[in-house]
Write an enzyme that holds these catalytic residues in place. Sequence first.
Site, PDB file in Angstrom:
ATOM      1  N   ASP A  65       1.491   7.642   5.254  1.00  0.00           N
ATOM      2  CA  ASP A  65       2.549   6.484   6.578  1.00  0.00           C
ATOM      3  C   ASP A  65       3.787   6.215   5.152  1.00  0.00           C
ATOM      4  O   ASP A  65       3.573   5.750   3.985  1.00  0.00           O
ATOM      5  CB  ASP A  65       1.349   5.953   6.189  1.00  0.00           C
ATOM      6  N   ASP A  82     -11.304  -3.015   6.168  1.00  0.00           N
ATOM      7  CA  ASP A  82     -11.228  -2.674   7.674  1.00  0.00           C
ATOM      8  C   ASP A  82     -11.981  -0.641   8.026  1.00  0.00           C
ATOM      9  O   ASP A  82     -12.306  -1.438   9.730  1.00  0.00           O
ATOM     10  CB  ASP A  82     -10.686  -2.992   8.385  1.00  0.00           C
ATOM     11  N   HIS A 121      -9.852   1.608   8.344  1.00  0.00           N
ATOM     12  CA  HIS A 121      -7.894   2.048   8.327  1.00  0.00           C
ATOM     13  C   HIS A 121      -8.188   3.118   7.364  1.00  0.00           C
ATOM     14  O   HIS A 121      -9.134   2.936   6.292  1.00  0.00           O
ATOM     15  CB  HIS A 121      -7.191   1.737   8.502  1.00  0.00           C
ATOM     16  N   GLU A 153      -5.401   1.005  12.374  1.00  0.00           N
ATOM     17  CA  GLU A 153      -5.615   0.049  12.355  1.00  0.00           C
ATOM     18  C   GLU A 153      -7.078   0.390  12.961  1.00  0.00           C
ATOM     19  O   GLU A 153      -7.323   0.814  14.029  1.00  0.00           O
ATOM     20  CB  GLU A 153      -5.726  -1.459  12.591  1.00  0.00           C
TER      21      GLU A 153
HETATM   22  C1  F6R Z   1      -1.846   3.980   1.710  1.00  0.00           C
HETATM   23  C2  F6R Z   1      -2.937   4.423   2.998  1.00  0.00           C
HETATM   24  C3  F6R Z   1      -3.883   3.005   3.254  1.00  0.00           C
HETATM   25  C4  F6R Z   1      -4.955   2.924   2.136  1.00  0.00           C
HETATM   26  C5  F6R Z   1      -5.727   1.763   1.813  1.00  0.00           C
HETATM   27  C6  F6R Z   1      -6.889   1.419   0.620  1.00  0.00           C
HETATM   28  O1  F6R Z   1      -1.365   5.176   1.761  1.00  0.00           O
HETATM   29  O2  F6R Z   1      -2.841   5.102   3.922  1.00  0.00           O
HETATM   30  O3  F6R Z   1      -5.070   3.774   4.302  1.00  0.00           O
HETATM   31  O4  F6R Z   1      -5.787   3.516   1.561  1.00  0.00           O
HETATM   32  O5  F6R Z   1      -4.724   0.480   2.776  1.00  0.00           O
HETATM   33  O6  F6R Z   1      -5.887   0.722  -0.031  1.00  0.00           O
HETATM   34  P1  F6R Z   1      -6.112   0.672  -1.889  1.00  0.00           P
HETATM   35  O7  F6R Z   1      -6.207   2.333  -2.099  1.00  0.00           O
HETATM   36  O8  F6R Z   1      -4.686  -0.041  -2.420  1.00  0.00           O
HETATM   37  O9  F6R Z   1      -7.489   0.191  -1.494  1.00  0.00           O
END
Ligand code: F6R
Length: 261
Positions: free
Chosen positions: A67, A136, A138, A143
Amino acid sequence: MEVVIVPDAKAGGELIAEAIGALLSRKPDALLGVATGSTPLPIYQALAAKVRSGAVDASRARICQLDEYVGLPAGHPESYRSVVLREVIEPLGLSEASFMGPDGAAEDVRAACLAYDKALAEAGGVDLQLLGIGTDGHIGFNEPCSSLASRTRIKTLTEQTRIDNARFFDNDITQVPHHVITQGIGTILESRHPILLATGEGKADAVARTVEGPVASFVPASALQLHPHATVVVDEAAASKLKLADYFRATYAAKPAWQGL
Ligand code: F6R
């Protein structure tokens, strides 16, 4: 899906780096999908250490992004392109030519999304997709209530995700973009082996709902239940709300080593 409970984040990083090493020895030019955020850093550190010691040859590996923020100026240190260059490409000794991602600065975002899905397919598809998970539920930036069939597209971040990510932007939520380009859930499910790593108590609820709850767009990561070869690696804290934790531990303990992840 397979659930592997490890003692801590470092052990999770080591286990997944081993799986990547095994993949690269079978397929040296494998396409590896990488997530950003804090969780996967122990994977990248363990993998880079294996490359430095000569245990893993990653010289022909290809890397692709999961992403990207929309609207950050090119070269912004928190754009996911910059993060992947810093945390993955440089430590593995790869060149930018081995790396692709969606263009978050494109004028025509829709065209950039279509182009990225096409580029992934033309590259032969993602062999191993690393994922983190949001509080959440995702994956990528799909989301809650994202279509389970979604393709790479623009999404609006929830307020909670922007709060969670403010730590990368001097704790100033106003600097966190509202929009991202993310591989869709359908795109992620096309990868040959998605591996989700979750660490820390803050992820325990999302993990329990992903693994033991119903498949529902309200918990986007639960879509991994539909994949024939999905792996969820969790540390003890992130596993703390799993009802079947003992079963998962016993299953993995009895797994023949040759199977790997
Ligand atoms: C980032 C991504 C997100 C993160 C998620 C957890 O490329 O795709 O899904 O993996 O927000 O983030 P952290 O690891 O910082 O808790």
